[in-house]
Design a protein around this motif. Structure first.
Motif, PDB file in Angstrom:
ATOM      1  N   ASP A   1       0.815  -1.208   0.000  1.00  0.00           N
ATOM      2  CA  ASP A   1       0.000   0.000   0.000  1.00  0.00           C
ATOM      3  C   ASP A   1       0.854   1.266   0.000  1.00  0.00           C
ATOM      4  O   ASP A   1       0.324   2.367   0.103  1.00  0.00           O
ATOM      5  CB  ASP A   1      -0.920   0.017   1.232  1.00  0.00           C
TER       6      ASP A   1
ATOM      7  N   SER B   1       2.406   2.429  -5.130  1.00  0.00           N
ATOM      8  CA  SER B   1       1.575   1.422  -4.472  1.00  0.00           C
ATOM      9  C   SER B   1       0.720   0.705  -5.506  1.00  0.00           C
ATOM     10  O   SER B   1       0.092   1.341  -6.351  1.00  0.00           O
ATOM     11  CB  SER B   1       0.680   2.124  -3.450  1.00  0.00           C
ATOM     12  N   LYS B   2       0.738  -0.616  -5.476  1.00  0.00           N
ATOM     13  CA  LYS B   2      -0.015  -1.465  -6.430  1.00  0.00           C
ATOM     14  C   LYS B   2       0.406  -1.184  -7.874  1.00  0.00           C
ATOM     15  O   LYS B   2      -0.331  -1.436  -8.804  1.00  0.00           O
ATOM     16  CB  LYS B   2      -1.524  -1.283  -6.287  1.00  0.00           C
TER      17      LYS B   2
END
Length: 112
Positions: free
Chosen positions: A54, A83-84
Protein backbone atom coordinates in the motif's frame (compact mmCIF):
# COMPACT_ATOMS: atom_id res chain seq x y z
CA UNK A 1 12.15 -31.42 -26.14
CA UNK A 2 11.53 -29.85 -22.75
CA UNK A 3 11.52 -26.14 -22.11
CA UNK A 4 14.03 -24.79 -19.59
CA UNK A 5 12.60 -23.90 -16.22
CA UNK A 6 12.95 -20.24 -15.36
CA UNK A 7 13.80 -19.70 -11.72
CA UNK A 8 12.49 -16.60 -10.05
CA UNK A 9 14.14 -15.06 -7.07
CA UNK A 10 14.18 -11.38 -6.29
CA UNK A 11 17.47 -10.50 -4.61
CA UNK A 12 17.06 -7.54 -2.34
CA UNK A 13 19.36 -5.54 -0.15
CA UNK A 14 16.48 -3.54 1.32
CA UNK A 15 14.47 -4.20 4.46
CA UNK A 16 12.95 -7.70 4.62
CA UNK A 17 9.44 -6.31 5.15
CA UNK A 18 9.64 -4.53 1.81
CA UNK A 19 11.17 -7.49 -0.04
CA UNK A 20 8.00 -9.57 0.23
CA UNK A 21 6.07 -6.74 -1.43
CA UNK A 22 8.04 -6.41 -4.69
CA UNK A 23 7.64 -9.29 -7.13
CA UNK A 24 8.91 -10.25 -10.56
CA UNK A 25 5.54 -10.24 -12.28
CA UNK A 26 6.28 -10.84 -15.94
CA UNK A 27 9.21 -10.86 -18.36
CA UNK A 28 9.92 -11.08 -22.06
CA UNK A 29 13.06 -12.28 -23.79
CA UNK A 30 13.55 -11.70 -27.49
CA UNK A 31 11.00 -8.87 -27.64
CA UNK A 32 10.71 -7.82 -31.26
CA UNK A 33 7.40 -5.97 -31.39
CA UNK A 34 5.39 -6.14 -28.14
CA UNK A 35 6.64 -3.10 -26.19
CA UNK A 36 8.95 -0.35 -27.43
CA UNK A 37 11.51 1.23 -25.14
CA UNK A 38 10.81 4.99 -25.12
CA UNK A 39 14.40 5.84 -24.09
CA UNK A 40 16.05 4.26 -27.14
CA UNK A 41 13.08 4.03 -29.54
CA UNK A 42 13.56 0.28 -30.00
CA UNK A 43 12.32 -3.01 -28.61
CA UNK A 44 14.30 -4.99 -26.05
CA UNK A 45 14.05 -7.63 -23.36
CA UNK A 46 12.24 -6.52 -20.21
CA UNK A 47 11.32 -7.57 -16.67
CA UNK A 48 8.18 -6.21 -15.04
CA UNK A 49 8.20 -5.66 -11.27
CA UNK A 50 5.02 -5.30 -9.21
CA UNK A 51 4.65 -3.56 -5.85
CA UNK A 52 1.85 -5.31 -3.95
CA UNK A 53 2.12 -3.00 -0.94
CA UNK A 54 0.00 0.00 0.00
CA UNK A 55 3.09 2.24 -0.08
CA UNK A 56 5.44 3.50 -2.76
CA UNK A 57 8.74 1.56 -2.76
CA UNK A 58 12.17 2.98 -3.62
CA UNK A 59 14.20 0.22 -5.32
CA UNK A 60 17.55 1.87 -4.66
CA UNK A 61 19.84 -0.85 -3.35
CA UNK A 62 17.84 -3.75 -4.83
CA UNK A 63 19.52 -6.09 -7.33
CA UNK A 64 18.50 -7.99 -10.44
CA UNK A 65 20.48 -10.69 -12.20
CA UNK A 66 20.26 -13.27 -14.96
CA UNK A 67 22.82 -15.40 -13.12
CA UNK A 68 21.88 -16.77 -9.70
CA UNK A 69 25.58 -17.43 -8.98
CA UNK A 70 25.98 -13.64 -9.21
CA UNK A 71 22.80 -12.27 -7.55
CA UNK A 72 24.20 -8.73 -7.26
CA UNK A 73 25.00 -8.44 -10.97
CA UNK A 74 23.03 -5.20 -11.46
CA UNK A 75 22.22 -2.79 -8.65
CA UNK A 76 19.10 -0.73 -9.21
CA UNK A 77 19.49 3.02 -8.92
CA UNK A 78 16.88 5.32 -7.43
CA UNK A 79 13.68 4.05 -9.07
CA UNK A 80 10.23 4.06 -7.49
CA UNK A 81 7.22 1.78 -7.87
CA UNK A 82 3.88 3.28 -6.83
CA UNK A 83 1.57 1.42 -4.47
CA UNK A 84 -0.01 -1.47 -6.43
CA UNK A 85 2.09 -0.28 -9.38
CA UNK A 86 4.31 -1.81 -12.03
CA UNK A 87 7.77 -0.92 -13.35
CA UNK A 88 9.53 -2.20 -16.47
CA UNK A 89 13.25 -2.82 -16.24
CA UNK A 90 14.82 -3.09 -19.68
CA UNK A 91 17.26 -6.01 -19.87
CA UNK A 92 19.18 -4.51 -22.77
CA UNK A 93 22.73 -4.15 -21.48
CA UNK A 94 22.57 -0.32 -21.36
CA UNK A 95 23.27 -0.12 -17.58
CA UNK A 96 21.58 3.21 -16.85
CA UNK A 97 18.37 4.25 -15.11
CA UNK A 98 15.79 1.51 -15.72
CA UNK A 99 18.15 -0.36 -18.10
CA UNK A 100 19.96 -3.38 -16.64
CA UNK A 101 23.51 -4.37 -17.58
CA UNK A 102 22.40 -7.76 -18.95
CA UNK A 103 20.12 -9.21 -21.62
CA UNK A 104 17.78 -12.21 -21.47
CA UNK A 105 18.01 -15.23 -23.75
CA UNK A 106 15.00 -16.80 -25.41
CA UNK A 107 16.45 -20.25 -24.64
CA UNK A 108 15.73 -19.66 -20.95
CA UNK A 109 17.72 -18.64 -17.91
CA UNK A 110 17.25 -17.63 -14.31
CA UNK A 111 16.01 -14.19 -13.29
CA UNK A 112 16.68 -13.16 -9.73
Amino acid sequence: MTKPLLSLLLSLSAITAISAQVHINEWMASNSSVIEDPDFDETGDWIELYNSSDNEVNLKGYYLSDNLDNPTKWQISELYIASKGYLLIWADGADQGSHANFKLTKEGEAIG
